[in-house]
Design a protein around this motif. Structure first.
Motif, PDB file in Angstrom:
ATOM      1  N   ALA A  48      23.878 -17.465 -50.963  1.00  0.00           N
ATOM      2  CA  ALA A  48      23.348 -17.069 -49.604  1.00  0.00           C
ATOM      3  C   ALA A  48      23.239 -18.611 -48.750  1.00  0.00           C
ATOM      4  O   ALA A  48      23.196 -18.724 -47.493  1.00  0.00           O
ATOM      5  N   ILE A  49      22.652 -19.714 -49.374  1.00  0.00           N
ATOM      6  CA  ILE A  49      22.739 -21.042 -48.741  1.00  0.00           C
ATOM      7  C   ILE A  49      23.814 -21.423 -48.150  1.00  0.00           C
ATOM      8  O   ILE A  49      23.921 -22.168 -47.139  1.00  0.00           O
ATOM      9  N   LEU A  50      25.098 -21.403 -48.880  1.00  0.00           N
ATOM     10  CA  LEU A  50      26.318 -21.706 -48.304  1.00  0.00           C
ATOM     11  C   LEU A  50      26.769 -20.923 -47.252  1.00  0.00           C
ATOM     12  O   LEU A  50      27.274 -21.401 -46.090  1.00  0.00           O
ATOM     13  N   VAL A  51      26.452 -19.582 -47.246  1.00  0.00           N
ATOM     14  CA  VAL A  51      26.752 -18.750 -46.178  1.00  0.00           C
ATOM     15  C   VAL A  51      26.145 -19.102 -44.863  1.00  0.00           C
ATOM     16  O   VAL A  51      26.456 -19.328 -43.751  1.00  0.00           O
ATOM     17  N   TYR A  52      24.586 -19.441 -45.031  1.00  0.00           N
ATOM     18  CA  TYR A  52      23.761 -19.592 -43.816  1.00  0.00           C
ATOM     19  C   TYR A  52      24.220 -20.994 -43.205  1.00  0.00           C
ATOM     20  O   TYR A  52      24.179 -21.148 -42.210  1.00  0.00           O
ATOM     21  N   LEU A  53      24.419 -22.053 -44.057  1.00  0.00           N
ATOM     22  CA  LEU A  53      24.906 -23.424 -43.705  1.00  0.00           C
ATOM     23  C   LEU A  53      26.464 -23.239 -42.877  1.00  0.00           C
ATOM     24  O   LEU A  53      26.364 -23.802 -41.708  1.00  0.00           O
ATOM     25  N   PHE A  54      27.163 -22.475 -43.430  1.00  0.00           N
ATOM     26  CA  PHE A  54      28.312 -22.253 -42.604  1.00  0.00           C
ATOM     27  C   PHE A  54      28.312 -21.535 -41.400  1.00  0.00           C
ATOM     28  O   PHE A  54      28.992 -22.044 -40.480  1.00  0.00           O
ATOM     29  N   VAL A  55      27.386 -20.486 -41.276  1.00  0.00           N
ATOM     30  CA  VAL A  55      27.326 -19.611 -39.914  1.00  0.00           C
ATOM     31  C   VAL A  55      26.538 -20.629 -39.141  1.00  0.00           C
ATOM     32  O   VAL A  55      26.987 -20.606 -37.772  1.00  0.00           O
ATOM     33  N   HIS A  56      25.487 -21.375 -39.533  1.00  0.00           N
ATOM     34  CA  HIS A  56      24.799 -22.048 -38.464  1.00  0.00           C
ATOM     35  C   HIS A  56      25.755 -23.243 -38.019  1.00  0.00           C
ATOM     36  O   HIS A  56      25.221 -23.736 -36.795  1.00  0.00           O
ATOM     37  N   ASN A  57      26.477 -23.665 -38.853  1.00  0.00           N
ATOM     38  CA  ASN A  57      27.313 -24.885 -38.272  1.00  0.00           C
ATOM     39  C   ASN A  57      28.676 -24.546 -37.759  1.00  0.00           C
ATOM     40  O   ASN A  57      29.651 -25.208 -37.654  1.00  0.00           O
ATOM     41  N   ILE A  58      28.989 -23.297 -37.421  1.00  0.00           N
ATOM     42  CA  ILE A  58      30.362 -23.039 -36.784  1.00  0.00           C
ATOM     43  C   ILE A  58      30.597 -23.754 -35.518  1.00  0.00           C
ATOM     44  O   ILE A  58      29.857 -23.772 -34.699  1.00  0.00           O
ATOM     45  N   PRO A  59      31.749 -24.277 -35.488  1.00  0.00           N
ATOM     46  CA  PRO A  59      32.121 -25.031 -34.208  1.00  0.00           C
ATOM     47  C   PRO A  59      32.249 -24.377 -33.092  1.00  0.00           C
ATOM     48  O   PRO A  59      32.870 -23.197 -33.130  1.00  0.00           O
ATOM     49  N   ILE A  60      31.624 -24.523 -31.691  1.00  0.00           N
ATOM     50  CA  ILE A  60      32.073 -23.778 -30.390  1.00  0.00           C
ATOM     51  C   ILE A  60      33.354 -24.159 -30.222  1.00  0.00           C
ATOM     52  O   ILE A  60      33.645 -25.472 -29.976  1.00  0.00           O
ATOM     53  N   LEU A  61      34.173 -23.354 -29.554  1.00  0.00           N
ATOM     54  CA  LEU A  61      35.647 -23.676 -29.092  1.00  0.00           C
ATOM     55  C   LEU A  61      35.500 -24.656 -27.940  1.00  0.00           C
ATOM     56  O   LEU A  61      36.083 -25.688 -27.909  1.00  0.00           O
ATOM     57  N   GLY A  62      34.493 -24.519 -26.825  1.00  0.00           N
ATOM     58  CA  GLY A  62      34.419 -25.355 -25.654  1.00  0.00           C
ATOM     59  C   GLY A  62      33.258 -25.011 -25.339  1.00  0.00           C
ATOM     60  O   GLY A  62      32.530 -24.144 -25.512  1.00  0.00           O
ATOM     61  N   PRO A  63      32.669 -25.656 -24.041  1.00  0.00           N
ATOM     62  CA  PRO A  63      31.510 -25.655 -23.391  1.00  0.00           C
ATOM     63  C   PRO A  63      31.512 -24.534 -22.516  1.00  0.00           C
ATOM     64  O   PRO A  63      30.491 -24.005 -21.967  1.00  0.00           O
ATOM     65  N   ASP A  64      32.597 -23.873 -21.997  1.00  0.00           N
ATOM     66  CA  ASP A  64      32.872 -22.860 -21.245  1.00  0.00           C
ATOM     67  C   ASP A  64      32.261 -21.444 -21.851  1.00  0.00           C
ATOM     68  O   ASP A  64      32.628 -20.967 -22.727  1.00  0.00           O
ATOM     69  N   GLU A 168      26.686 -34.019 -30.298  1.00  0.00           N
ATOM     70  CA  GLU A 168      25.196 -34.403 -30.331  1.00  0.00           C
ATOM     71  C   GLU A 168      25.153 -36.306 -30.327  1.00  0.00           C
ATOM     72  O   GLU A 168      24.548 -36.821 -29.342  1.00  0.00           O
ATOM     73  N   ILE A 169      26.083 -36.680 -31.152  1.00  0.00           N
ATOM     74  CA  ILE A 169      25.922 -38.168 -31.226  1.00  0.00           C
ATOM     75  C   ILE A 169      26.612 -38.751 -29.886  1.00  0.00           C
ATOM     76  O   ILE A 169      26.130 -39.794 -29.574  1.00  0.00           O
ATOM     77  N   ASN A 170      27.481 -38.082 -29.382  1.00  0.00           N
ATOM     78  CA  ASN A 170      28.177 -38.904 -28.390  1.00  0.00           C
ATOM     79  C   ASN A 170      27.801 -38.080 -26.873  1.00  0.00           C
ATOM     80  O   ASN A 170      28.466 -38.453 -25.994  1.00  0.00           O
ATOM     81  N   GLY A 171      26.709 -37.497 -26.933  1.00  0.00           N
ATOM     82  CA  GLY A 171      25.997 -37.098 -25.854  1.00  0.00           C
ATOM     83  C   GLY A 171      26.982 -35.878 -25.230  1.00  0.00           C
ATOM     84  O   GLY A 171      26.886 -35.826 -23.692  1.00  0.00           O
ATOM     85  N   ILE A 172      27.635 -35.150 -25.755  1.00  0.00           N
ATOM     86  CA  ILE A 172      28.448 -33.885 -25.201  1.00  0.00           C
ATOM     87  C   ILE A 172      27.521 -32.603 -25.077  1.00  0.00           C
ATOM     88  O   ILE A 172      26.825 -32.123 -26.046  1.00  0.00           O
ATOM     89  N   ASP A 173      27.640 -32.346 -23.760  1.00  0.00           N
ATOM     90  CA  ASP A 173      26.826 -30.940 -23.543  1.00  0.00           C
ATOM     91  C   ASP A 173      27.775 -29.925 -22.873  1.00  0.00           C
ATOM     92  O   ASP A 173      28.800 -30.259 -22.705  1.00  0.00           O
ATOM     93  N   LYS A 174      27.069 -28.920 -22.383  1.00  0.00           N
ATOM     94  CA  LYS A 174      27.778 -27.851 -21.839  1.00  0.00           C
ATOM     95  C   LYS A 174      28.665 -28.286 -20.503  1.00  0.00           C
ATOM     96  O   LYS A 174      29.740 -27.527 -20.232  1.00  0.00           O
ATOM     97  N   SER A 175      28.255 -29.219 -20.064  1.00  0.00           N
ATOM     98  CA  SER A 175      28.786 -29.522 -18.719  1.00  0.00           C
ATOM     99  C   SER A 175      30.203 -30.476 -19.221  1.00  0.00           C
ATOM    100  O   SER A 175      31.238 -30.632 -18.158  1.00  0.00           O
ATOM    101  N   CYS A 176      30.595 -30.546 -20.173  1.00  0.00           N
ATOM    102  CA  CYS A 176      31.752 -31.196 -20.588  1.00  0.00           C
ATOM    103  C   CYS A 176      32.765 -30.289 -20.923  1.00  0.00           C
ATOM    104  O   CYS A 176      32.764 -29.356 -21.759  1.00  0.00           O
TER     105      CYS A 176
END
Length: 614
Positions: A48-64, A168-176
């Motif tokens: 359950a913990i592994l599934v939660y961590l995986f779903v929580h950290n799924i990378p977003i394909l792009g800011p669009d 987050e470390i490199n200051g990337i947000d949805k405008s990128c």
């Protein structure tokens, strides 16, 4: 029989323990031993913990927001166990089969970028080192904001950082506006360098299949060895252009983020040679020019080759300086120790005629590849700014090789790029006022004209980059004109009339063939020498350019006629056609009515202007 009875009958046939005593015949529910029960609960909790961590950290394909969120398959138990081992095991010697668990979804989602086609608008930034990623991500974001290309960023290598943390470390947000690809292999943390090198090669192969990037941009100075080797193997196989950024590229090469994919594709292909035609008694000026060339920034390109043509009489100061002059400069890496400097010394002492000077000048260079090889002609009386070479390359890639340049055929009408703004008109009699740029959105003229690059029908002579194919046309034009003159009894005004000052005919500020003509010429020379000098800017290129460093389309720039007056593009074309017809008739001996003997236009040739010479 009932299920209950089937269960009881089965129990009656089982051997019993505990001294042969049978359990009570009364039915009792089966109980799970406490230890086994605890193991099952623990296993479910861990999953359950592994599934939660995986779903929580799924990378977003792009800011669009219009792009769908990738859906990845859940990690296998084996992968989870290996990740745990990786945290406790400092040895990196795993060399098993390679799988890319996160790459497929992001690649399948970019079908709208037309990556299956060889020519497209895709540009790829790639990194394995987090230091490199920190350099590349801001530049990638800046390029994405221009909306000229589909900008991708691929993370390869050993790092276990998740994509959201990287942003987050490199200051990337949805405008990128970047499309991200996680191209790291499974078990990257414990993989041997050889496996990661192979993973970089295979990862880029998969990316190339779906994307066909027009250029791959790297920060090789901060990269891992396995990454660099893997990229080289891929580039050797795919022939994809690679832009290797030097140190501090985020400042010195920030202008490259304004280019589109077509311009970046030509980054490594263009070649610029420098030609300097020295004149007598110009030692101080020539030395100052060469010192300014040594102090310039050439990180955007291969070091240019310099050719210096010296007069017969060389003063002692020039001779002494050239003996100790090193090119490329010591601060520029030169692994082959090759010398990129050629000196030519004239034999004849006599003063040359106009024709001889023009021929000598045009014979000084010949493009190896007309579409890619160009020459920068510099007068010994000029000094270049530190960013001049970057500026030239920026203009060249935008106005000659970009998508707009190809679609609108800008290269057909572009003769060269000047680095100076003349102070007087070509006849040397009037002050030259360049046409002001009108903003396309300023319909009512409320903003007014502003200073900006402009187009001029006449070339300048002090500092000009001549395109290779136009140099060939000029070379051919002079050759045919000299042949045609031998066939003419009387020189027609179209070639005999001197419409410009003696200051300009042979590409020098003070041409040698007119050095002793008259007091008027000496007066012009004195005015040029006494003109105020402009301080060279120390700002970055983008900070020094108008319009936030964005170049206006070539068709939006104002145009100055040969005489120096602003002219409408339609009138310019009309005047050009009239002059062409007059030249064909008077010099080329063409019958304009019948068209007999006239030839078709060919790139790099002017044979269409002459009917009397082959």
């Amino acid at each position: 029989m009932s299920d209950e009875e089937l269960g009881k009958k089965d129990d009656d046939h089982k051997p019993v323990k505990n001294g042969g005593q049978r359990r009570s015949s009364a039915w009792q529910p089966a109980r799970v031993p406490p230890r086994r029960f605890l193991k099952r609960v623990g296993f479910v909790f861990v999953v359950a913990i592994l599934v939660y961590l995986f779903v929580h950290n799924i990378p977003i394909l792009g800011p669009d927001n219009r792009m769908r969120r990738p859906v990845y398959p859940p990690p296998s138990t084996e992968a989870a166990q290996m990740q745990t081992v990786a945290m406790n095991n400092v040895e990196r010697n795993f060399n098993g089969p390679i799988k890319f668990t996160n790459l497929a979804v992001s690649l399948q989602a970019i079908s709208n970028t037309r990556g299956s086609q060889a020519n497209n608008k895709n540009v790829l930034f790639a990194a394995a080192s987090l230091k490199s990623a920190a350099t590349l991500l801001p530049m990638a974001c800046q390029m994405g904001l221009g909306l000229k290309s589909y900008v991708h960023f691929a993370l390869l290598g050993r790092s276990s950082i998740d994509m959201e943390q990287l942003w987050e470390i490199n200051g990337i947000d949805k405008s990128c506006v970047i499309i991200f690809h996680d191209a790291r292999p499974d078990y990257a943390g414990i993989s041997a360098d050889a496996r990661l090198e192979k993973a970089v090669f295979r990862g880029l192969h998969h990316i190339n299949t779906y994307m066909h990037p027009q250029a791959i941009i790297l920060d090789e100075s901060n990269e891992e060895g396995f990454f660099t080797r893997g990229v080289k193997q891929h580039v050797k196989a795919s022939k994809t252009p690679v832009v290797q950024l030097p140190r501090f590229a985020s400042k010195s090469l920030s202008w490259m983020t304004k280019l589109d994919s077509a311009g970046l594709r030509m980054w490594n292909n263009i070649q610029i040679d420098i030609f300097i035609q020295a004149t007598p008694k110009s030692a101080g000026s020539l030395i100052r020019l060469l010192r300014s060339l040594s102090a310039a920034d050439y990180t955007s390109s291969a070091i240019p080759h310099i050719t210096i043509e010296l007069p017969h009489n060389i003063d002692a100061a020039t001779k002494q300086f050239l003996e100790g002059f090193a090119w490329p400069p010591p601060n520029i890496p030169n692994p082959t120790n090759e010398r990129y400097l050629s000196l030519r010394h004239r034999i004849s002492k006599r003063k040359l005629t106009e024709e001889e000077t023009s021929a000598r000048f045009l014979e000084s260079f010949w493009p190896t590849q007309p579409q890619q090889s160009h020459v920068l002609v510099l007068s010994p009386h000029v000094e270049v700014a530190p960013q001049f070479f970057n500026y030239l390359k920026y203009l060249l890639l935008e106005y000659r090789y970009s998508t707009n340049a190809g679609f609108h055929h800008w290269g057909k009408n572009l003769f060269g790029i000047s680095l100076e703004q003349p102070l007087v008109t070509l006849d040397g009699k009037q002050k030259f006022s360049p046409p002001l740029f009108q903003h396309p959105e300023d319909v009512n003229g409320q903003i007014g004209g502003t200073s900006n690059p402009f187009l001029w029908q006449a070339p300048t002579s002090n500092a000009i980059l001549l395109l290779g194919e136009k140099w060939m046309e000029l070379h051919d034009f002079i050759s045919r004109t000299m042949q045609a003159q031998d066939l003419l009894d009387i020189m027609p005004p179209v070639i005999s009339e001197k419409a410009i000052s003696k200051q300009h005919p042979s590409w020098l500020e003070i041409p040698e063939e007119y050095m002793d003509d008259d007091k008027e010429l000496r007066s012009i020379a004195q005015k040029v020498r006494s003109a105020p000098e402009t301080q060279l800017a120390s700002l970055s290129l983008l900070d020094a350019l108008p319009n936030n460093g964005n170049l206006w389309p070539l068709t939006a720039l104002p145009i100055a006629s040969w005489e120096g007056d602003e002219i409408d593009p339609r009138d310019l074309r009309t005047n050009a056609i009239e002059f062409e017809l007059a030249f064909k008739k008077a010099v080329g001996a063409c019958n304009l009515d019948s068209g007999a003997g006239q030839k078709a236009y060919e790139s790099g040739s002017t044979r269409d202007l002459f009917c009397n010479v082959s």
